[in-house]
Each structure stands twice: as C-alpha cells, then as structure tokens.
Write an enzyme that holds these catalytic residues in place. Structure first.
Site, PDB file in Angstrom:
ATOM      1  N   HIS A 164     -13.505   1.175  -8.171  1.00 30.17           N
ATOM      2  CA  HIS A 164     -12.790   1.892  -7.038  1.00 30.17           C
ATOM      3  C   HIS A 164     -13.253   3.358  -6.855  1.00 30.17           C
ATOM      4  O   HIS A 164     -12.588   4.313  -6.956  1.00 30.17           O
ATOM      5  CB  HIS A 164     -11.360   1.893  -7.586  1.00 30.17           C
ATOM      6  CG  HIS A 164     -10.647   0.504  -7.477  1.00 30.17           C
ATOM      7  ND1 HIS A 164      -9.538   0.341  -8.063  1.00 30.17           N
ATOM      8  CD2 HIS A 164     -11.147  -0.522  -7.170  1.00 30.17           C
ATOM      9  CE1 HIS A 164      -9.154  -1.049  -7.884  1.00 30.17           C
ATOM     10  NE2 HIS A 164     -10.069  -1.493  -7.199  1.00 30.17           N
ATOM     11  N   THR A 165     -14.583   3.535  -6.910  1.00 28.00           N
ATOM     12  CA  THR A 165     -15.131   4.961  -6.912  1.00 28.00           C
ATOM     13  C   THR A 165     -14.785   5.714  -5.805  1.00 28.00           C
ATOM     14  O   THR A 165     -15.154   5.203  -4.690  1.00 28.00           O
ATOM     15  CB  THR A 165     -16.661   4.643  -7.200  1.00 28.00           C
ATOM     16  OG1 THR A 165     -17.102   3.843  -8.215  1.00 28.00           O
ATOM     17  CG2 THR A 165     -17.318   6.069  -7.430  1.00 28.00           C
TER      18      THR A 165
END
Length: 522
Positions: free
Chosen positions: A457-458
């Site tokens: 989920h950068t």
C-alpha cells in the site's frame, strides 16, 4: 538520442507516465475532451482487446502479483526492517498493479480524508470527494443512491459469503460480538462484512479494461506500450517532455505537460533522476539539481502484514468467483484510529496464490492480517544516476513499541477468532504461532519479525502539502512545487496510506487530477 514529436496532432498536450490505477483513469478522463491530445506511456504490454490479457490475468481467483517472476510484474528488492529483506511486486502491464493485485476496492475512511484535507485543503475533504467516488463506480450491489454510483467505469461487487470458510468466519465474528459491516464503502462502524471488489463474476476488471479499452479508438489518445520513461526534461522551470527507452532506442518525447502516474516507487525515482529532490543526495550521484524538494522519497508510508494459516477440518471446494472471502476490521487498544486492524480472508491457499493454482488439496487456508494505522518511517533513496539501478527502499517497520504492540494485537485477535467454537466447525486450528508464543510478548515479537510481510500500500513518497512546507512536494492537485507543467497523480502524493487498501483511492486521484486539468485549475 532521437527527438520526435508524437501524437495524432504533433506534440501532445499531455504525456501521462504509467497506465495503472491512477494513470488509466486520468488519461481516459483527459481524452474525453476532443480538443486535448494525450499520450499515455506504459512500460509493459498494452493489449487492445479483452482476450489479449490472458486467462491468468483475468481470473479473479488468482493473484498474479503473488507469483514470483510473473511476466506482468516488476520486482523490487526492499527492506521491511534492517534484518528483513523482501521482494515487492508492481504491475508492469496495461492497468498497472490493478492487473495483478487481489481486486480489493474499498474506499478510504472519512478520517483519512480529514488528515489529507488538513494539508491539501477542502478539495480533499470526504464530502467534496464523495461525488467523484460515486462517479467512478458502477456498484452492482447498491446501484445509485446517496453513497454509490451506477454509471462509472469501475464495476464493484461485494464478495459472496456462502463459501464454508467465509460462513465460518462470519459465525466466529458473531460469536466474539463483532458488529456486522455489510457495506465497507459506506463509512459505517468497522466490523465484519463482505469485501468490495472490482472482480465481477470471476473476472478481475482492471483499470486498463474499465477505463481504456473503450477509449483506445479516440483519435486524440495514443497509448504506447513497452515504453520506459527514464527522466523528465525540465527547462527554465517547466517540464517540456520525457526521455523514453523503447525498442532499444532512447528518444525525447516533447509535451505541453507531463503527469507522473508511475506509483509510489516509480514517481519519486523519476523525479530524482530528473533533478527533483534532496540536493545533497542528488549531487553525490552527479545529477544536476533542478528543484530542491527534500520530501521526495523521504517519508514512505505502508502497512505491515502477516499471513496466519489454519487447517480446514475437511476438503473445501475451491472458490467460484474470487480468492477473497470476508474482511473484519477492528480497532487497536489505544483507540487512536478506529478500525485500524484488518483481518482479510483468503479462500485459496497461499501455496495456490504463489503457484498460480486455485486449489491445493491438503493445504492450509490463510488470513492476511495487517495494521493499517497511518504511519510514516520508510524512505526511498536513489543510489545511481542509471535508471536501471533500483533505488534503496526501506519500510521502517517495527521501529516503535506501538508498531509491535498493534501487530501483536491483530495476531492474537486472529488466533482468538480461529479458536472459537463457530470457526471450529470448519477448522482444525491455527498452525502458528502456538499458544506459548502467543502468550509471551517477546516471543511473539520475534515470530512477527521473522514472518513479516507488507500490504503493498505504498504512499507518501511525493507528499502533498503547502509549498512552504519542506515535508511536501506537490500541491492539492499534484502540481510539483516550483516546476510548471509537471504533476504527480498516484498514491505517492498521499502523505500517509489510508486505513484501507488504496486501490480505490488511486483511481480517485486520477479522476481528481484529470478533472482539475480539464478545468485548468492551478
């Protein structure tokens, strides 16, 4: 290096870099204006028809990104902690990571929008963005109402809970007193419920399919595959084009504007290579400084994740439509972020997800458990002026007592759920960690550290905020501070990752920035 003018009418008005969740949406929306020429560049293949995607990319029971070495991904070597190297995949195909991910499509929480609007202004408030969230979706469960839309490109359907493992999960959640959350896109109290997904009738409908296949015939839209952007050309404070590697040739593509939609890794790396970032670090690499923006790459945000496997009591049928079962959201004990712990169910064994199979007889099933509290602490550092050299990527997980406590809590909550009488109807029990480890904080911390993964989920690597704040790099519409004609439109602009996986928010960013550009908003 050759210099060419590309596009149906000479130099395009806009070059969009990356055809993923944000880039596909942005390019499609921009090209709805016939007076605007758009060139979309994708590093991977660009199929022109649905069937050209291949069965394994369409089957929602599989997760191609979980398969090491899959042709549709690019792998990055990262460190989750100083002692935990890891390999992280990113989609390299039309649709980007939405082509290879799990199809989870849950909106960010209202509290996420409150945090983002504190630095991005009212534009980023939940109430202001709800119409865009409605417009981008075709909710096949709810249709059109105050919260949902029925005419958007992204078809959304919630997972079916009739599978025996999903039914057991529901019964266990009820036994423990967790509330039902039938619509996780409705901002209700966190609890147990089906997972909103862009997987419909067994097909993963990525953004390349939902936004671009119907737009490819537009004369003002050109989509070029196998086109790796090496840097942005910036002259006299304005972006004028990009350098692209294609078919073994390096070329300059000129453009009126450039929008980076290359993702949480790709966009900051491209900015660094173009001279935008922390001065000292770039100068050490021999990259001429164009714009002093120390925030680029400095505050990576993501969510730590663990896999907890359990053994079915009997052979269970493989899922009919999607690998996803149900999801449970609960709150960590400090109460700071409501619903920040996630327990997500897989109906396909991990061995199947990794091996590209929907059934593995005799294998355990799994819960993917994660802590989704907003956090920073990671960084992306460019280590070479050569675009082929990967950046140094550090997540900074387990750095604080709070990090470790929350992970202990979500592991223990999952173990308690598996140990319920209700779940025991389907399960022989949790494989590991065992009771002794679960009961000892230090032992559990050690187990977590040796099994740690990430939720992919950068965010936060090109954060938005005011131009006079050294912790920000772009404005509320993704405009890079101090450089005209250059925007970033992907999850890298979110200062912190949301409390839910960011795929839906990535599409929202493409919609928001695309509309701002069409309206010529600053």
């Amino acid at each position: 290096m050759s210099r060419i003018r590309s596009g149906p009418a000479g130099r395009p008005d806009v070059v969009v870099v990356g055809a993923g969740a944000s880039g596909a949406a942005l390019a499609a929306r921009l090209s709805e204006d016939p007076a605007r020429t758009v060139l979309l560049l994708e590093a991977g293949p660009v199929p022109r028809h649905l069937t050209a995607f291949g069965a394994e990319l369409l089957d929602a029971r599989l997760v191609p990104g979980a398969q090491p070495g899959h042709a549709a991904i690019r792998s990055y070597s990262v460190h989750l902690t100083p002692n935990r190297p890891y390999t992280v995949p990113r989609g390299r195909y039309l649709g980007g990571s939405t082509t290879v991910n799990g199809g989870y499509f849950i909106r960010a929480r209202r509290s996420d929008f409150d945090r983002w609007s504190a630095v991005g202004g009212v534009t980023w408030s939940y109430d202001r963005l709800l119409p865009l969230l409605r417009d981008l979706e075709n909710d096949l469960d709810h249709g059109a109402d105050d919260l949902h839309g029925d005419r958007g490109p992204v078809r959304v359907r919630r997972t079916d809970l009739r599978h025996p493992a999903a039914a057991a999960f529901r019964a266990a959640a009820r036994e423990l007193g967790f509330p039902e959350e039938p619509d996780k896109n409705a901002q209700g109290a966190p609890g147990f419920g089906p997972v909103p997904s862009n997987a419909v009738d067994g097909r993963r409908v990525n953004t390349g399919i939902s936004y671009l296949l119907s737009a490819l015939a537009r004369p003002n839209l050109t989509v070029m595959g196998h086109s790796s952007v090496r840097k942005v050309i910036i002259r006299h404070g304005r972006a004028t084009g990009v350098v692209v590697e294609r078919d073994g040739r390096s070329m300059v593509l000129e453009a009126g504007e450039v929008v980076l939609c290359a993702g949480g890794f790709g966009s900051p790396h491209l900015l660094h290579l173009s001279g935008v970032g922390p001065p000292a670090a770039l100068e050490r690499l021999g990259i001429p400084l164009v714009q002093d923006l120390p925030a680029v790459g400095a505050r990576l945000s993501d969510h730590p994740q663990l896999v907890l496997e359990w053994m079915p009591r009997r052979l269970l049928a493989e899922p009919a439509d999607t690998w996803l079962g149900a999801g449970l959201h609960l709150s960590s004990s400090d109460g700071t972020h409501t619903g920040d712990l996630e327990i997500l169910q897989s109906l396909v064994p991990m061995a199947g997800l990794v091996g590209g199979r929907t059934a593995v007889p005799g294998a355990p099933l799994a819960f993917l458990v994660s802590v989704q509290s907003p956090r920073t602490g990671g960084r992306l550092l460019t280590v070479s002026a050569d675009p082929e050299d990967q950046p140094l990527i550090e997540y900074g997980y387990l750095a604080t007592p709070e990090d470790r406590r929350r992970l202990r809590e979500v592991v223990r909550a999952t173990a308690e759920l598996i140990a319920t009488r209700a779940f025991g109807e389907a399960s022989l029990g949790l494989l590991e960690p065992g009771p002794r480890t679960l009961g000892d904080d230090r032992a559990l911390d050690a187990w977590v550290a040796s099994h740690l993964g990430t939720s992919h989920h950068t965010c936060g690597t090109v954060p938005m905020g005011p131009a006079d704040d050294s912790r920000s790099a772009v404005d509320h519409f993704g405009g890079v501070h101090g450089i005209a004609g250059l925007r970033v439109a992907d999850t890298s602009i979110l200062p912190t990752a949301p409390l839910r996986g960011p795929a839906a928010t990535a599409v929202l960013i493409g919609e928001l920035v695309g509309r701002a550009m069409r309206a010529e908003l600053p």
